[in-house]
Scaffold this motif. Structure first.
Motif, PDB file in Angstrom:
ATOM      1  N   PHE A 113      16.185   9.107   2.859  1.00  0.00           N
ATOM      2  CA  PHE A 113      14.801   9.294   2.420  1.00  0.00           C
ATOM      3  C   PHE A 113      14.573   8.617   1.068  1.00  0.00           C
ATOM      4  O   PHE A 113      15.441   8.654   0.195  1.00  0.00           O
ATOM      5  N   MET A 114      13.385   8.070   0.915  1.00  0.00           N
ATOM      6  CA  MET A 114      13.022   7.417  -0.340  1.00  0.00           C
ATOM      7  C   MET A 114      12.254   8.394  -1.234  1.00  0.00           C
ATOM      8  O   MET A 114      11.390   9.138  -0.761  1.00  0.00           O
ATOM      9  N   MET A 115      12.601   8.374  -2.533  1.00  0.00           N
ATOM     10  CA  MET A 115      11.983   9.270  -3.517  1.00  0.00           C
ATOM     11  C   MET A 115      11.678   8.472  -4.779  1.00  0.00           C
ATOM     12  O   MET A 115      12.301   7.427  -5.008  1.00  0.00           O
ATOM     13  N   PRO A 116      10.765   8.976  -5.614  1.00  0.00           N
ATOM     14  CA  PRO A 116      10.555   8.298  -6.899  1.00  0.00           C
ATOM     15  C   PRO A 116      11.856   8.286  -7.713  1.00  0.00           C
ATOM     16  O   PRO A 116      12.651   9.230  -7.601  1.00  0.00           O
ATOM     17  N   LYS A 117      12.028   7.271  -8.525  1.00  0.00           N
ATOM     18  CA  LYS A 117      13.292   7.108  -9.262  1.00  0.00           C
ATOM     19  C   LYS A 117      13.625   8.342 -10.104  1.00  0.00           C
ATOM     20  O   LYS A 117      14.775   8.755 -10.188  1.00  0.00           O
ATOM     21  N   ARG A 118      12.587   8.968 -10.707  1.00  0.00           N
ATOM     22  CA  ARG A 118      12.874  10.119 -11.582  1.00  0.00           C
ATOM     23  C   ARG A 118      13.510  11.271 -10.788  1.00  0.00           C
ATOM     24  O   ARG A 118      14.255  12.062 -11.345  1.00  0.00           O
ATOM     25  N   LEU A 119      13.205  11.366  -9.495  1.00  0.00           N
ATOM     26  CA  LEU A 119      13.841  12.393  -8.670  1.00  0.00           C
ATOM     27  C   LEU A 119      15.185  11.904  -8.148  1.00  0.00           C
ATOM     28  O   LEU A 119      16.173  12.647  -8.111  1.00  0.00           O
ATOM     29  N   GLY A 170       7.091  12.721  -2.189  1.00  0.00           N
ATOM     30  CA  GLY A 170       7.558  11.646  -1.330  1.00  0.00           C
ATOM     31  C   GLY A 170       6.448  10.646  -1.109  1.00  0.00           C
ATOM     32  O   GLY A 170       5.444  10.629  -1.843  1.00  0.00           O
ATOM     33  N   SER A 171       6.624   9.818  -0.088  1.00  0.00           N
ATOM     34  CA  SER A 171       5.560   8.863   0.265  1.00  0.00           C
ATOM     35  C   SER A 171       5.248   8.994   1.752  1.00  0.00           C
ATOM     36  O   SER A 171       4.667   8.101   2.347  1.00  0.00           O
ATOM     37  N   GLY A 172       5.649  10.123   2.333  1.00  0.00           N
ATOM     38  CA  GLY A 172       5.469  10.328   3.770  1.00  0.00           C
ATOM     39  C   GLY A 172       4.047  10.731   4.131  1.00  0.00           C
ATOM     40  O   GLY A 172       3.176  10.862   3.262  1.00  0.00           O
ATOM     41  N   GLY A 209       0.786  -1.240   0.000  1.00  0.00           N
ATOM     42  CA  GLY A 209       0.000   0.000   0.000  1.00  0.00           C
ATOM     43  C   GLY A 209       0.806   1.272   0.000  1.00  0.00           C
ATOM     44  O   GLY A 209       0.240   2.355   0.168  1.00  0.00           O
ATOM     45  N   LEU A 210       2.126   1.194  -0.206  1.00  0.00           N
ATOM     46  CA  LEU A 210       2.932   2.424  -0.198  1.00  0.00           C
ATOM     47  C   LEU A 210       2.766   3.162  -1.526  1.00  0.00           C
ATOM     48  O   LEU A 210       2.933   2.586  -2.602  1.00  0.00           O
ATOM     49  N   LYS A 211       2.433   4.430  -1.436  1.00  0.00           N
ATOM     50  CA  LYS A 211       2.231   5.233  -2.653  1.00  0.00           C
ATOM     51  C   LYS A 211       3.004   6.534  -2.561  1.00  0.00           C
ATOM     52  O   LYS A 211       3.162   7.104  -1.482  1.00  0.00           O
ATOM     53  N   TRP A 212       3.454   7.012  -3.732  1.00  0.00           N
ATOM     54  CA  TRP A 212       4.011   8.376  -3.798  1.00  0.00           C
ATOM     55  C   TRP A 212       2.873   9.369  -3.793  1.00  0.00           C
ATOM     56  O   TRP A 212       1.726   9.021  -4.075  1.00  0.00           O
ATOM     57  N   HIS A 213       3.188  10.605  -3.549  1.00  0.00           N
ATOM     58  CA  HIS A 213       2.151  11.637  -3.494  1.00  0.00           C
ATOM     59  C   HIS A 213       1.521  11.918  -4.856  1.00  0.00           C
ATOM     60  O   HIS A 213       0.481  12.572  -4.936  1.00  0.00           O
ATOM     61  N   ASP A 214       2.151  11.451  -5.934  1.00  0.00           N
ATOM     62  CA  ASP A 214       1.522  11.598  -7.251  1.00  0.00           C
ATOM     63  C   ASP A 214       0.647  10.391  -7.596  1.00  0.00           C
ATOM     64  O   ASP A 214       0.156  10.272  -8.714  1.00  0.00           O
ATOM     65  N   GLY A 215       0.481   9.478  -6.657  1.00  0.00           N
ATOM     66  CA  GLY A 215      -0.434   8.343  -6.852  1.00  0.00           C
ATOM     67  C   GLY A 215       0.230   7.062  -7.326  1.00  0.00           C
ATOM     68  O   GLY A 215      -0.393   5.992  -7.313  1.00  0.00           O
TER      69      GLY A 215
END
Lengths: 313, 529
Positions: free
Chosen positions: B167-173, B187-189, B97-103
């Motif tokens: 900190f974990m970030m989407p790969k593109r960042l 992020g996914s925080g 269920g972990l999601k980034w803030h962009d969905g």
């Protein structure tokens, strides 16, 4: 008048260029390193060097200047080295609080100082005159932050009539805007009230002995009309000059008031930028302020024609 | 004059009425925490900078694979883990269920890119990566890290609550070069960054991230369930502490991270305000010398300076109220797991001027000037140089105290030139204890010299060897022993001068419920009445 306006605007261009060059060189020659702010306390010298390269700060100064100048000619004031935010966006965010504060403060100044000056001149040598003049000495002498804290203590903490800090946009409603602008505007205007009251008094005293004032009184005009229609209008040119430059000074010098009342304006932005050596923000703000001064001076000159029919451009 | 009196009276009544009406129209905001942090947020990338405010911002919007609890133990956060019997393979499994803030869903590839970028910036991460043979995504939710050489500090580093956390970030960042800032704040925080309300240095706004699924465990430091109980958190920077206290007392502000110690009586007298030391580990203040040039290239002279300075004087000037400071000779902080008195006997800053004079004589000190950088615009570091300079002068040093702003200090201290050519001999700064609490993260316990060492550039191969032993140790007993040996060695070499510890007290309106203790200020678990 139009050709005068155009000539003045064109004359501002070399002034702005000199300001740009001077500010750029001054910043680059002063100690400080924005890379150190970005990287933080624990960064190693290697990391600092890499960030400097990434920001282009290791390039020759003339090259950095021409890059900035070419950006300016395209209307681009650059991007903050620290927050990566566009400089004009940052200025836009901070413009409304500062301009609002300066406008309300100048309104308070004019509404309070001009009548006080006129009354003091009218009752020259009386208790009222002495009171206005000694009050203006207090206005000059007491630091702005002290006046701010005293007003906060009385109206926000003791009486609880107004909030202690903050700014709300006029677009959020007149009430929230007004309740947060009253105290800082009064604080900021205190020194200008003192200045302009004295200026008005001095100018009025010069014209009150003129023949046309005696004539006006002799033909039976009410004293109010003599003072405000005849005397004040003839004394207006130096008063308008001081009000105009006072307004420009307010916009560029509000940092203490902004800090005491926590108003996120241009004054705090420029102090933050200087402390962080955020070159594009400092350069952009100083250039915009210089342009603002040029504009205000032009408007002051144009306004002379409105009050004194002898002046024509 | 009678007419004038009427006018004055009318004006006064109008002003009073106007102010009363304005006061009555004051807006009320609910479910928004208004907080003033220790500084304004300007740099947004928590991997690029070591600034504490950016780290705090990072914990709002980014998450970490592991968290650290109040017992200093790494705990699962985004991922659970397994370690192979030989300690050479770590397997991390992302929870559901972990999601980034962009969905988008969080994947193992995202996390590997994040770890790689972090491993290039963070000093502990850099050290860890020198031991890593491979870091691969076994499937969309599994990350496998294989070590080439033993390194026993993987979990602690991934869970660390100090600057530049993993900190974990989407790969593109995360694919952004480590010396360039990331372009988005995704992020996914537990909180989402509201970009269009960000005003650098003044205001930053976070909204509850509706899709965040907190862990079930109780919140403890950065571990456990990050349950968000408000809609928004606004960090408002106020340049004037008195204004901030007025705002806190009047209810405009809900939370103030650091109350200046001299203003504590103003909040302690208000029964609507709660105060507490949320970071019981505290902060360390210290002085660092330049090892490259005389006089501090001589160990005896460094020792003379160490014993000449008196912690009690430094702390009294820096903090004032004895409730908020304590003397401590340990490099790691006296309340941290590795804190001890090892090696402090005879090597503690106690103001022993006679011993300092004897050491200077033994070293043959030739009156070479000691240039001390003195920041004048940052209250937390402005008094230490003055007090230290006085002590050093009394011991016989020729001291030149050079006042400047903090920006000039951080620029000047990077200079490797002699002091007469723009360099320096000593500067002072402060750390939060998790930044110094073990030999891997403590930047001053690094013997790399001019190539990769911290400002001052101590070259000490023995120290680096001992740090290597510490990193390879895989049990607490060995770690503690080696850390004590490093401390004793570094005190003798005077890697730096620990000048004691102090506490920063937070204050908040009692309408807030559930404020938790942590070395990083966190806003989950807090409800607003």
């Amino acid at each position: 008048m139009l050709s005068y306006f155009v000539r003045r605007v064109l004359a501002a261009i070399p002034v702005m260029f000199v300001v740009a060059l001077f500010v750029f060189l001054l910043l680059r020659l002063s100690p400080g390193d924005p890379a150190a702010i970005i990287a933080g306390d624990m960064a190693t010298p290697d990391q600092l060097a890499r960030i400097r390269t990434a920001l282009g700060l290791d390039r020759p100064i003339y090259e950095q200047f021409f890059v900035w100048l070419s950006q300016l000619l395209r209307g681009d004031f650059g991007t903050s080295l620290i927050s990566q935010t566009n400089v004009l966006t940052m200025v836009n965010q901070r413009l409304e609080p500062t301009i609002s504060l300066a406008i309300v403060a100048i309104i308070f100044t004019v509404l309070i100082a001009v009548p006080l000056g006129v009354i003091a001149a009218w009752r020259h040598g009386s208790f009222l005159d002495n009171f206005v003049m000694s009050s203006s000495v207090v206005g000059f002498s007491v630091p702005v932050f002290v006046i701010g804290y005293v007003l906060i203590q009385i109206f926000a903490i003791e009486l609880r009539w107004l909030p202690v800090q903050g700014f709300r946009s006029l677009f959020d409603g007149v009430g929230p805007f007004a309740q947060r602008i009253v105290l800082p505007a009064l604080t900021l205007s205190s020194i200008y009230i003192a200045l302009i009251a004295r200026m008005t008094r001095a100018s009025m005293l010069e014209v009150l002995d003129e023949d046309y004032i005696r004539t006006a009184r002799a033909k039976g005009l009410a004293e109010r009309l003599v003072l405000f229609r005849h005397a004040l209008r003839n004394a207006a040119v130096p008063i308008i000059t001081v009000i105009g430059t006072g307004f420009a000074l307010m916009v560029s010098g509000v940092v203490v008031t902004e800090s005491v009342f926590n108003i996120p304006g241009l004054g705090r932005l420029i102090v933050d930028a200087v402390l962080a050596r955020d070159y594009p923000v400092i350069q952009g703000l100083i250039l915009l302020t210089a342009g603002f001064y040029v504009l205000i001076n032009l408007l002051i000159d144009l306004s002379y024609a409105l009050t004194d029919p002898r002046i024509r451009y | 004059m009678g007419e004038m009196k009427v006018v004055f009276r009318r004006t006064a009544v109008s002003v009073a009425l106007g102010l009363s009406v304005l006061a009555a129209s004051a807006p009320v905001s609910a479910q928004t925490i208004h907080a003033m942090m220790h500084s304004g947020l300007r740099v947004l990338d928590p991997i690029l900078t070591t600034a504490h405010i950016t780290r705090d911002h990072g914990f709002m919007i980014f998450d970490t694979l592991l968290g650290m609890d109040e017992a200093f133990k790494p705990q699962p956060q985004m991922a659970d883990w397994k370690v192979s019997d030989d300690g050479m393979t770590y397997t991390f499994t992302l929870r559901d269920g972990l999601k980034w803030h962009d969905g988008q869903l969080v994947t193992a590839e995202d996390c590997i890119a994040s770890l790689n970028r972090w491993g290039k910036r963070d000093s502990g991460g850099q050290m860890m990566m020198t031991h890593v043979k491979s870091l691969v995504a076994t499937d969309a939710k599994t990350i496998t890290m294989t070590l080439a050489t033993p390194f026993g500090y993987v979990l602690e580093l991934l869970a660390k609550p100090s600057s530049v956390p993993a900190f974990m970030m989407p790969k593109r960042l995360a694919d952004t070069a480590p010396d360039q800032p990331i372009k988005e704040q995704i992020g996914s925080g537990p909180f989402r960054f509201v970009a269009n309300e960000f005003d650098p240095g003044n205001k930053v706004v976070y909204e509850k991230f509706a899709d965040y699924i907190p862990r079930k465990e109780k919140a403890s430091w950065t571990a456990g369930g990050k349950v968000v109980k408000v809609d928004r958190v606004e960090w408002i920077n106020m340049p004037d502490a008195q204004t901030a206290l007025n705002a806190l007392n009047s209810g405009d502000l809900d939370f103030m991270e650091q109350v200046p110690q001299d203003l504590m009586p103003l909040v302690e007298s208000n029964e609507d305000i709660a105060t507490a030391d949320l970071n019981p580990l505290g902060n360390q203040t210290m002085g660092r010398m330049n090892f490259l040039y005389p006089p501090f290239d001589n160990v005896k002279i460094r020792q003379a300076a160490l014993v000449a300075i008196n912690q009690a004087d430094i702390l009294a000037a820096r903090v004032g109220d004895p409730r908020f400071y304590r003397e401590c000779g340990s490099f790691y902080g006296c309340r941290s797991p590795l804190g001890s008195d090892a090696g402090t006997e005879g090597f503690k800053a106690t103001g022993d001027l006679e011993k300092a004079k004897a050491l200077l004589k033994e070293a043959g000190y030739d009156n070479t000037p000691v240039v001390i950088l003195q920041p004048t615009d940052v209250a937390s570091v402005s008094t230490q140089p003055v007090v230290a300079a006085e002590a050093l002068r009394k011991a016989g040093f020729n001291v030149q105290l050079q006042p400047m702003d903090w920006q000039t200090v951080v620029t000047r201290r990077a200079s490797q030139q002699p002091s007469a050519q723009g360099g320096w001999n000593m500067f002072f700064t402060n750390w939060i204890i998790p930044e110094v609490w073990n030999p891997i993260v403590n930047p001053m316990l690094n013997g790399h010299g001019k190539e990769g060492g911290f400002f001052g550039w101590q070259s000490d191969p023995k120290m680096d060897e001992m740090r290597g032993q510490f990193a390879a140790a895989n049990n607490d007993e060995d770690r503690k022993r080696i850390a004590s040996e490093i401390q004793a060695h570094a005190l003798k070499e005077v890697s730096y001068v620990p000048l004691g510890e102090y506490q920063m007290v937070s204050a908040w309106n009692k309408q807030l419920d559930g404020v938790i203790s942590s070395p990083v200020p966190v806003f989950w678990n807090i409800a607003k009445q």
